[in-house]
Design an enzyme around this catalytic site. Sequence first.
Site, PDB file in Angstrom:
ATOM      1  N   ARG B 268      12.427   9.817  33.393  1.00  0.00           N
ATOM      2  CA  ARG B 268      11.325  10.746  33.157  1.00  0.00           C
ATOM      3  C   ARG B 268      10.331  10.574  34.301  1.00  0.00           C
ATOM      4  O   ARG B 268       9.602   9.603  34.342  1.00  0.00           O
ATOM      5  CB  ARG B 268      10.676  10.393  31.809  1.00  0.00           C
ATOM      6  N   HIS B 272       4.917  11.114  29.598  1.00  0.00           N
ATOM      7  CA  HIS B 272       5.587  11.592  28.382  1.00  0.00           C
ATOM      8  C   HIS B 272       5.134  13.017  28.067  1.00  0.00           C
ATOM      9  O   HIS B 272       5.938  13.912  27.858  1.00  0.00           O
ATOM     10  CB  HIS B 272       5.296  10.660  27.212  1.00  0.00           C
ATOM     11  N   TYR B 281       1.959   1.351  31.569  1.00  0.00           N
ATOM     12  CA  TYR B 281       3.175   0.634  31.163  1.00  0.00           C
ATOM     13  C   TYR B 281       4.329   0.668  32.166  1.00  0.00           C
ATOM     14  O   TYR B 281       5.402   0.177  31.882  1.00  0.00           O
ATOM     15  CB  TYR B 281       3.650   1.139  29.800  1.00  0.00           C
TER      16      TYR B 281
END
Lengths: 343, 376
Positions: B268, B272, B281
């Site tokens: 990705r 998100h 993260y």
Amino acid sequence: MSDALINATGTTTMTMAGAINAGLRAAMERDPKVLLMGEDIGALGGVFRVTDGLHKDFGDDRVIDTPLAESGIVGTAIGLGMRGYRSVCEIQFEGFIFPAYNQITTQLAKMHYRSQGNITLPLVIRVPYAGGIGAIEHHSESPEALFAHTPGLRIFSPATPQDAYDGIQQAIAAPDPVMFFEPKARYWDKGEVNTGTVETRLSDAAATIGISGSRVAREGTDVTLVAYGPTVRLALQSAELAAQAGTSVEVIDLRSISPLDSDAVVKSAKKTGRVVVTHEAVTTFGVAAEVSARVTEQAFFHLHAPVLRVGGFHTPYPGATFEHEYLPNLDRVLDAVDRVMKH
Amino acid sequence: MENLGPLSEDGLVRLLNHQGEVLQDQTFSPYAAHLTPEKLREFWHDMSVLRAWDMEAMSLQRQGELGLWVQSYGQEAAQIGSGHALRDPDFVFPSYREHGVAMTRGVDLPSILRIFRGLEHGSWVPAEHGFHLYTLVIGAHALHATGYAMGMDRDGLVASGDADKDGAVVCYFGDGATSQGDIAESMTFASVNKAPVVFFCQNNQFAISESVTRQTNIPLADRAKGWGMPSIRVDGNDVIACHAVTQWALEHARSGNGPVFIEALTYRMGAHTTSDDPTRYRTKADEEYWSERDPIDRLTTYLEGADELPDEFREAVAAEGKALGARTRESVRGWSKPATLEMFDHVYAEPHSTVQAERAWFERYEQSFADVEASN
Ligand SMILES: Cc1ncc(C[n+]2csc(CCOP(=O)(O)OP(=O)(O)O)c2C)c(N)n1
């Protein structure tokens, strides 16, 4: 630290999210058996940052990024609970609680009863809920009545940072499972929080009020306006506007949905003779219907007007462009206040 | 050596590496043999237009025109490659990130944004495109996909004797979704019913902030063994391989051999959603490693090397992306707020007295404001 500091009762300005975070921290420091479980609650600090910093300070063992499975989160927390762990489960958004519905209603809620009181499950399920944030589907709903209809669960919803701070700690300390419904649109509202002493970590009032009682958020004499969680602010704003128009509205913040503090509502209803209940959840078969029934049962001869409900319509939560009309708003609450005042 | 578990490259099918070199695979190269330069340019076209459009949606969200945006950025090869293996009788159950598959099914891309502007929950007619609505509750749609496939089987649309008429279902979901009970139940139902369904898992390595290593210790494709269904791990950034393995899987399912599980290992490249902040993260180094494996770049390199990507073609694709962006912007800004009463529509197929009463009340209530205004 000096004795003076240790005994001092501190007051700090906090957001509701910050207050829950501080309450979680206090509970984790107090009891090593308190665990946090949920999706993205670790390094990310939760999608609303409610657990921000806790992973850093308490580590992987106590702040657990779980697999993406709500039934798994609650089900394993039940097993951990049988070994004395007090898990605080975060459900990312209320719309995603349903994979866990089976575990919550058939297992968690019934274990104490089925075991003749031999098994207590001191779990807390934190549920960011309710709307008004312009979100997509499944991110704005209010499913509390589904759980309130289930014996064995306690249900609490704070409307202020103070209640969020005290409430989360008391929910964790409680021997029963508590569903802690957090009005997500209020996460960033600020308020004064009395954080207690270093020993208590709770406000002075917390012990008296607990997580089963309601509070009078504003006194009044003409109409009792009952709200909880996300609609308390709306109720207070409505009361303010009504006052300008000459109507005195008493606002009751239920705080606890199960048990429902009927004594306090009935007492106020007997005083004013008029009751309006507002919540975001679908009105049909909802919490307001229960309040209305209890008032009718216990204060019927004091009422001047039928109890009115102002809530969500009997439709799925619509697209965000509709939500201001879908949700109870000032106009609709004041309209109900006007209607009960006509009697 | 470090055990990479779910991120290892063990058994990964790859027909075009990130240097743009063609690799051979005994089973799957034959499935790529028919891909002419023209067809590859079509893949390149779709991936490029999709990405340009995705970036336009992103900027519309940043400008406040959309409440949220969910990018397909980085997953173009997995989506366009698999999407092109589908044909008319097939049916797709997407999650919410499969804009590329939507495109191959003829869904008008701008219309997807109606959902993200808060106008409605589903903006196309699934039967018109063989493409179901997006499902936001992780994993729930995999059971629908399985049931739909069971229905196709009952209706004689599988192994009919005329291979051109046979169909199958493809169900897309992410790595995080594999932890849901509904996914496990779908695999069970699909397996015992020999349902013609292809489970297409885009392992983009993240479920919001959680690494796939929070969901599994082993490559996800290996789970399929427990259900006795064939599984394939494919390089999800290799459009040729994604196309080939999906074609294999669809033929397997359409001809009555039951379900297949595909794990497409991808990345990705964006957040998100627009509400997310990946800097909390993951590292820049990680992002850079994967940006060198960009799914579009490797096809560019290959086509350039073969002298099959003329400038006029590239310019035409860029212009098409721009035009689609402009049309999208114009559409989005032009969508006005629907009449409020529409929120009462379609709750039930037949009249329901509660909804009718509330609708009537609301109509009178709204009218009362108009009356007040008129009298002022
Ligand atoms: C049942 C359920 N739980 C939680 C969520 C919130 N949520 C939305 S997307 C997401 C992560 C999904 O990850 P993955 O399945 O890997 O798909 P990706 O978004 O990476 O494509 C989560 C936890 C949800 N939508 N549904």
